[in-house]
Enzyme design. Structure first.
Site, PDB file in Angstrom:
ATOM      1  N   ASP A 187       0.848  -1.203   0.000  1.00 45.41           N
ATOM      2  CA  ASP A 187       0.000   0.000   0.000  1.00 45.41           C
ATOM      3  C   ASP A 187       0.883   1.252   0.000  1.00 45.41           C
ATOM      4  O   ASP A 187       0.697   2.159  -0.811  1.00 45.41           O
ATOM      5  CB  ASP A 187      -0.922  -0.009   1.225  1.00 45.41           C
ATOM      6  CG  ASP A 187      -1.763  -1.275   1.273  1.00 45.41           C
ATOM      7  OD1 ASP A 187      -2.671  -1.398   0.457  1.00 45.41           O
ATOM      8  OD2 ASP A 187      -1.466  -2.151   2.099  1.00 45.41           O
ATOM      9  N   GLU A 228       1.565  -6.700  -5.140  1.00 42.78           N
ATOM     10  CA  GLU A 228       1.074  -5.868  -6.238  1.00 42.78           C
ATOM     11  C   GLU A 228       2.221  -5.120  -6.909  1.00 42.78           C
ATOM     12  O   GLU A 228       2.504  -5.287  -8.089  1.00 42.78           O
ATOM     13  CB  GLU A 228       0.066  -4.861  -5.658  1.00 42.78           C
ATOM     14  CG  GLU A 228      -0.479  -3.902  -6.654  1.00 42.78           C
ATOM     15  CD  GLU A 228      -1.994  -3.779  -6.595  1.00 42.78           C
ATOM     16  OE1 GLU A 228      -2.504  -2.830  -7.134  1.00 42.78           O
ATOM     17  OE2 GLU A 228      -2.666  -4.655  -6.030  1.00 42.78           O
TER      18      GLU A 228
HETATM   19  O1  TRH Z   1       4.459  -6.081   0.543  1.00 42.22           O
HETATM   20  P1  TRH Z   1       3.428  -6.658  -0.337  1.00 42.22           P
HETATM   21  O2  TRH Z   1       3.071  -8.035  -0.045  1.00 42.22           O
HETATM   22  O3  TRH Z   1       2.151  -5.744  -0.297  1.00 42.22           O
HETATM   23  C1  TRH Z   1       0.841  -6.274  -0.347  1.00 42.22           C
HETATM   24  C2  TRH Z   1       0.231  -6.098  -1.709  1.00 42.22           C
HETATM   25  O4  TRH Z   1       0.280  -4.787  -2.182  1.00 42.22           O
HETATM   26  C3  TRH Z   1      -1.200  -6.549  -1.665  1.00 42.22           C
HETATM   27  O5  TRH Z   1      -1.805  -6.388  -2.914  1.00 42.22           O
HETATM   28  C4  TRH Z   1      -1.918  -5.766  -0.597  1.00 42.22           C
HETATM   29  O6  TRH Z   1      -3.223  -6.113  -0.542  1.00 42.22           O
HETATM   30  C5  TRH Z   1      -1.247  -6.045   0.720  1.00 42.22           C
HETATM   31  O7  TRH Z   1       0.111  -5.612   0.651  1.00 42.22           O
HETATM   32  C6  TRH Z   1      -1.912  -5.344   1.858  1.00 42.22           C
HETATM   33  O8  TRH Z   1       3.961  -6.651  -1.851  1.00 42.22           O
HETATM   34  P2  TRH Z   1       4.202  -5.487  -2.899  1.00 42.22           P
HETATM   35  O9  TRH Z   1       2.897  -4.932  -3.346  1.00 42.22           O
HETATM   36  O10 TRH Z   1       5.060  -6.030  -3.926  1.00 42.22           O
HETATM   37  O11 TRH Z   1       4.961  -4.336  -2.119  1.00 42.22           O
HETATM   38  C7  TRH Z   1       6.281  -4.417  -1.734  1.00 42.22           C
HETATM   39  C8  TRH Z   1       6.907  -3.041  -1.807  1.00 42.22           C
HETATM   40  O12 TRH Z   1       8.144  -3.030  -1.113  1.00 42.22           O
HETATM   41  C9  TRH Z   1       7.207  -2.604  -3.230  1.00 42.22           C
HETATM   42  O13 TRH Z   1       6.980  -1.209  -3.367  1.00 42.22           O
HETATM   43  C10 TRH Z   1       8.699  -2.897  -3.378  1.00 42.22           C
HETATM   44  C11 TRH Z   1       9.166  -2.571  -1.986  1.00 42.22           C
HETATM   45  N1  TRH Z   1      10.431  -3.186  -1.577  1.00 42.22           N
HETATM   46  C12 TRH Z   1      11.554  -2.380  -1.481  1.00 42.22           C
HETATM   47  O14 TRH Z   1      11.493  -1.183  -1.793  1.00 42.22           O
HETATM   48  N2  TRH Z   1      12.708  -2.937  -1.029  1.00 42.22           N
HETATM   49  C13 TRH Z   1      12.829  -4.235  -0.664  1.00 42.22           C
HETATM   50  O15 TRH Z   1      13.930  -4.684  -0.248  1.00 42.22           O
HETATM   51  C14 TRH Z   1      11.663  -5.061  -0.784  1.00 42.22           C
HETATM   52  C15 TRH Z   1      11.743  -6.517  -0.424  1.00 42.22           C
HETATM   53  C16 TRH Z   1      10.477  -4.503  -1.242  1.00 42.22           C
END
Ligand code: TRH
Length: 367
Positions: A22, A270
């Protein structure tokens, strides 16, 4: 100046349900709007992850704590656009203030992306507000998605250029790893929840005919790997052809670099899925699991929208626990095939207008 519209003041509200998506999406959107000259206030109930996602902040984005219900926004300057991310519900004080502004803002209900027909039908539709302090106002549904009749996907204008200029060898050599990478190691990134097939994946990789380095993201992926290695009685750093290395938390910029550098990306949620698509490398998606199993249809709609190869669908079915079957092996031939598909999908999606541009166009029409 009549007739000249400058949508300068944007307000984004975000609640962190769990995980990082989010905030990750809201931050990306806020910074892309700022890069296009908008001033953005981002209200978020837990901004702590920005310390690693965006350690340098972004000029033009002001991060503010989620207000408590008693906060009055009577003196808040009238804004042009208000984004309610993922149904977070705006604080009542803010709704009351909006209702009193001389010109109503464009109020956007930013949804999760989807390839499902129902989302495509709802994209861009009005949603009249029937109760509460903003009664009588209108919100607009905005659905990100993979087809031209949706709001598109977040993509920075300079992304392709940065990707082309990326120096993989130099970036990898600076990674703080427990053991230096060998030239012949295949690199797989792991960002997931707790896939039931994780022990099987580790076992397969340890017995494969080529060496693999599994690069494990912090948080839930790291904890899931610990549980899986213990269940397998495998050393935490792997065995046989598999070496497991833990990664630090990266900024969003370096998270992209990770996806660009790896031969196969296991992503989740996402935002990381979208980044895996832009990376153009083969990937598999661990979809955010929902109690009512709504994620099954969402996954199938995604596979269909991008015409995913059958064996990669099979991998997704097992990886996401939809099927209890052996996990398809990550053979060199399979990865080559999936890379071809991924590049095609990347090109197809790059031809569509990105989400921020679409949103700016949408707002200009409604104001
Ligand atoms: O963290 P998520 O599992 O978030 C989820 C999804 O958005 C889902 O649809 C929602 O309903 C739920 O949260 C509540 O996965 P997502 O969406 O890939 O988000 C991870 C974020 O973290 C993304 O912006 C990339 C960032 N990230 C970094 O910047 N550095 C890192 O080292 C890692 C592992 C991730």
């Amino acid at each position: 100046m009549s007739g000249v519209i400058t949508h300068q003041q944007w307000v984004v509200f975000c609640r962190v349900v769990d995980n990082h998506g989010d905030l990750g999406v809201c931050w990306r959107l806020a910074s892309q709007l700022a890069a296009r000259g908008k001033h953005v206030q981002l209200f978020v109930d837990d901004a702590s992850a920005l310390a690693w996602m965006a350690p340098h902040g972004c000029a033009g984005v002001e991060v503010l704590a989620w207000p408590d219900e008693s906060t009055s926004f009577a003196s808040h300057p009238a804004s042009d656009v208000v984004i309610e991310a993922f149904g977070c519900e705006l604080p009542h004080g803010f709704q009351a203030a909006m209702a009193a502004w001389p010109q109503a803002p464009v109020w956007i209900n930013l949804e999760y992306f989807s390839a499902e027909a129902v989302s495509l039908r709802n994209h861009g539709l009005p949603s009249p507000v029937m109760s509460g302090p903003a009664r009588g106002m209108t919100k607009w549904f905005f659905f990100p998605g993979f087809t031209p009749n949706t709001g598109g996907l977040l993509r920075e204008p300079d992304l392709a250029e940065r990707h082309t200029a990326f120096d993989r060898t130099t970036w990898l050599s600076a990674l703080p790893l427990d053991k230096p990478l060998a030239a012949n190691e295949r690199l797989i990134s792991l960002f997931c929840y707790e896939p039931t097939a994780l022990p099987e994946l580790l076992k397969q990789l340890s017995q494969a005919d080529e060496p693999t380095r599994l690069l494990v993201a912090q948080g839930r992926p790291s904890a899931a790997v610990t549980v899986a290695t213990q269940a397998l009685h495998m050393p935490s750093s792997g065995t046989g052809q598999l070496h497991i290395s833990q990664l630090p938390y990266f900024s969003q910029i370096d998270f992209d670099h990770l996806l660009w550098a790896c031969d196969f990306n296991l992503v989740r949620g996402e935002d990381s899925l979208v980044r895996a698509l832009w990376a153009g490398q083969p990937f598999a998606w661990h979809i955010y699991p929902q109690d009512d199993l709504a994620h099954h249809d969402k996954l199938h709609a995604f596979e269909a929208a991008l015409d995913m190869p059958v064996d990669l669908r099979k991998f997704h079915a097992v990886w996401n626990g939809l099927e209890m079957a052996p996990l398809p092996a990550l053979s060199r031939a399979a990865l080559d095939d999936w890379r071809r598909w991924s590049r095609q999908a990347q090109q197809r999606l790059q031809a569509q207008t990105d989400l921020t541009s679409q949103l700016l166009g949408f707002v200009a029409q409604k104001r």
